[in-house]
Design a protein around this motif. Structure first.
Motif, PDB file in Angstrom:
ATOM      1  N   TYR A  22      19.674  -3.671 -10.994  1.00 40.44           N
ATOM      2  CA  TYR A  22      19.673  -5.033 -11.538  1.00 40.44           C
ATOM      3  C   TYR A  22      18.666  -5.176 -12.667  1.00 40.44           C
ATOM      4  N   TRP A  23      17.455  -4.681 -12.470  1.00 38.87           N
ATOM      5  CA  TRP A  23      16.402  -4.858 -13.471  1.00 38.87           C
ATOM      6  C   TRP A  23      16.721  -4.082 -14.748  1.00 38.87           C
ATOM      7  N   SER A  24      17.247  -2.902 -14.609  1.00 38.67           N
ATOM      8  CA  SER A  24      17.635  -2.116 -15.775  1.00 38.67           C
ATOM      9  C   SER A  24      18.695  -2.847 -16.595  1.00 38.67           C
ATOM     10  N   ALA A  25      19.697  -3.410 -15.918  1.00 42.45           N
ATOM     11  CA  ALA A  25      20.748  -4.148 -16.612  1.00 42.45           C
ATOM     12  C   ALA A  25      20.204  -5.403 -17.268  1.00 42.45           C
ATOM     13  N   ALA A  26      19.283  -6.095 -16.587  1.00 47.36           N
ATOM     14  CA  ALA A  26      18.707  -7.322 -17.141  1.00 47.36           C
ATOM     15  C   ALA A  26      17.950  -7.039 -18.430  1.00 47.36           C
ATOM     16  N   LEU A  27      17.161  -5.977 -18.448  1.00 49.18           N
ATOM     17  CA  LEU A  27      16.391  -5.653 -19.642  1.00 49.18           C
ATOM     18  C   LEU A  27      17.277  -5.166 -20.784  1.00 49.18           C
ATOM     19  N   LEU A 345       9.318 -12.226 -10.791  1.00 50.11           N
ATOM     20  CA  LEU A 345       8.325 -11.344 -10.164  1.00 50.11           C
ATOM     21  C   LEU A 345       8.317  -9.963 -10.814  1.00 50.11           C
ATOM     22  N   LEU A 346       9.498  -9.463 -11.179  1.00 50.90           N
ATOM     23  CA  LEU A 346       9.577  -8.174 -11.860  1.00 50.90           C
ATOM     24  C   LEU A 346       9.004  -8.271 -13.275  1.00 50.90           C
ATOM     25  N   THR A 347       9.174  -9.434 -13.901  1.00 51.81           N
ATOM     26  CA  THR A 347       8.573  -9.667 -15.215  1.00 51.81           C
ATOM     27  C   THR A 347       7.050  -9.612 -15.130  1.00 51.81           C
ATOM     28  N   ILE A 353      10.000  -9.576 -20.535  1.00 54.27           N
ATOM     29  CA  ILE A 353      10.869 -10.712 -20.219  1.00 54.27           C
ATOM     30  C   ILE A 353      12.315 -10.350 -20.533  1.00 54.27           C
ATOM     31  N   PRO A 354      13.220 -10.446 -19.558  1.00 60.45           N
ATOM     32  CA  PRO A 354      14.627 -10.143 -19.844  1.00 60.45           C
ATOM     33  C   PRO A 354      15.240 -11.197 -20.767  1.00 60.45           C
ATOM     34  N   PRO A 355      16.212 -10.800 -21.593  1.00 60.82           N
ATOM     35  CA  PRO A 355      16.767 -11.746 -22.561  1.00 60.82           C
ATOM     36  C   PRO A 355      17.858 -12.644 -21.989  1.00 60.82           C
ATOM     37  N   THR A 356      18.157 -13.682 -22.743  1.00 62.86           N
ATOM     38  CA  THR A 356      19.302 -14.560 -22.489  1.00 62.86           C
ATOM     39  C   THR A 356      20.477 -13.977 -23.266  1.00 62.86           C
ATOM     40  N   ALA A 375      14.906  -7.741 -24.821  1.00 60.82           N
ATOM     41  CA  ALA A 375      13.774  -8.066 -23.951  1.00 60.82           C
ATOM     42  C   ALA A 375      12.503  -8.182 -24.789  1.00 60.82           C
ATOM     43  N   ARG A 376      11.577  -9.007 -24.321  1.00 61.88           N
ATOM     44  CA  ARG A 376      10.329  -9.252 -25.051  1.00 61.88           C
ATOM     45  C   ARG A 376       9.142  -8.739 -24.234  1.00 61.88           C
ATOM     46  N   ARG A 377       8.380  -7.835 -24.822  1.00 58.67           N
ATOM     47  CA  ARG A 377       7.176  -7.334 -24.174  1.00 58.67           C
ATOM     48  C   ARG A 377       6.092  -8.399 -24.224  1.00 58.67           C
ATOM     49  N   LEU A 378       5.516  -8.694 -23.077  1.00 62.05           N
ATOM     50  CA  LEU A 378       4.475  -9.716 -23.008  1.00 62.05           C
ATOM     51  C   LEU A 378       3.732  -9.581 -21.692  1.00 62.05           C
ATOM     52  N   SER A 379       2.426  -9.621 -21.735  1.00 63.67           N
ATOM     53  CA  SER A 379       1.641  -9.624 -20.506  1.00 63.67           C
ATOM     54  C   SER A 379       1.825 -10.973 -19.815  1.00 63.67           C
TER      55      SER A 379
END
Length: 402
Positions: A22-27, A345-347, A353-356, A375-379
């Motif tokens: 799921y997370w791989s697909a979201a990113l 939580l994964l973010t 951050i996964p994209p829209t 996806a956007r890299r952000l702490s």
């Protein structure tokens, strides 16, 4: 006050079975929306859905369980198994009354119910399964998870449609604060059958587009409804001391609030902004401390505008990154907000951050910093998840790094 910490996640979604997929697909922005395959939807005005593929219940559950469970319950049972394994928890090593289950529900086991009603109409009552007495029921996921893992503590179910995933986890946090050691919570939903489809069409908010890339576009100028789906997420929630002693934890449930809209024709603004401000106050933080908002993203122009106004009122115009990863899965009803919690939580854990997906950018007038394209890299240390349920339910939850 006792902290409530998420220590385990189990996911079944149209974009992936299991957290990693799921997370791989979201990113990557991969979508799980397509033409309905589970029944012939050609005669209906809406023909797209987010279906969970690659899931065979018989590979995970005993033959005894299969005849007595709806598809959504099978997914919920497997997700709970995965969440407990992810948390490193063996329920057999714990006290049964110190573990509880609180899940969200929207439709109950519609697919099971339709099948048994068809038997009733065509063959008579002697052909109806005895399991129909509970397999359709709203609380069936809670009950079956409780039975499977010997969790005899405080159990319950919340029925607030798409807001249910947050409301269930909010109730789980209350139980942790009251001294319960562990609560399994979240939501998994699914009613992709003709009976369930007609019920969903009745709200008039489903998209009638046949192109999966243009059907569900929250905050977009071409928004014209949403695509329904199935699946969701189950979370394991423990008290903070327990989680810290084991060195586990995705994040803390720092704040939560729910509100209810006024009835049709009544004065007053929608309650989402108030839920958001109350959740921030409950967490004891200022809006400037929030790093990302996972929006409800109705895909209905007037509802999108109301949500954008609520976000801008609290954070300022473009004041916080906003994302709607459910554009890749569809709205999963009681499973939707729980899946957004998993994504948030994964973010926090991975700093991305996964994209829209499919939305090129917010339409003029929304003034949102919408994460699109990639996806956007952000702490990220603090995330907010928003959800609304059909009928006036609003909920907001604040998650904080642990």
């Amino acid at each position: 006050m006792t902290a409530a910490v998420v220590t385990g996640i189990g996911v079944l979604a149209p974009t992936g079975v299991g957290v990693e997929d799921y997370w791989s697909a979201a990113l990557d922005g991969r979508t799980g929306i397509g033409p309905v395959t589970r029944f012939d939807a050609s005669g209906y005005p809406a023909r797209l859905a987010g279906e969970v593929t690659g899931f065979e219940a018989g590979e995970h559950l005993s033959k005894r369980l299969l005849p007595q469970t709806d598809r959504m319950t099978r997914m919920a049972l497997v997700a709970s198994d995965w969440a407990l394994a992810d948390a490193g928890v063996d329920p057999r090593e714990r006290t049964d009354f110190d573990m509880g289950v609180v899940t969200a529900s929207s439709s109950g086991g519609f697919e099971f119910g339709q099948r048994e009603l068809a038997k009733l109409w065509s063959h008579g009552p002697d052909h109806v399964s005895a399991y129909q007495s509970f397999a359709w029921f709203y609380a069936v996921n809670t009950g079956q998870i409780s039975i499977r893992h010997g969790m005899r503590g405080r159990n319950g179910v919340l029925v607030t449609e798409q807001a249910g995933g947050l409301d269930a986890v909010g109730q789980a946090r209350r139980q942790i604060r009251d001294g319960v050691g562990l609560v399994v919570s979240g939501g998994v939903d699914g009613s992709l059958c003709p009976w369930g489809w007609v019920a969903q069409l009745s709200n008039t908010r489903l998209s009638h587009h046949d192109d999966p890339r243009r059907a569900y576009l929250p905050f977009d100028a071409d928004a014209s409804g949403y695509v329904p789906g199935e699946g969701g997420a189950i979370l394991v929630i423990e008290n903070g001391e327990q989680a810290r002693s084991r060195g586990v934890g995705y994040g803390e449930i720092a704040g939560y609030a729910s509100t209810f809209d006024a009835g049709p024709g009544a004065d007053g603004e929608p309650g989402l902004r108030r839920a958001l401000t109350l959740a921030l106050a409950d967490a004891g933080i200022d809006s400037s401390e929030v790093d990302v908002v996972f929006a409800d993203g109705a895909g209905v122009p007037e509802l999108d505008l109301a949500e954008a106004r609520a976000i801008n009122d609290v954070f300022g115009r473009g004041g916080v990154p906003v994302t709607v990863p459910k554009t890749a899965t569809g709205r999963l009803y009681s499973g939707g907000a729980a899946l957004d919690l998993a994504a948030a939580l994964l973010t926090i854990r991975h700093g991305v951050i996964p994209p829209t997906v499919n939305v090129s950018g917010p339409a003029p007038g929304y003034d949102l910093d919408l994460v699109t394209g990639a996806a956007r890299r952000l702490s990220v240390r603090t995330a907010v998840v928003l959800a609304r349920g059909y009928g006036g339910f609003n909920a907001a939850m604040v998650l904080r790094a642990w």
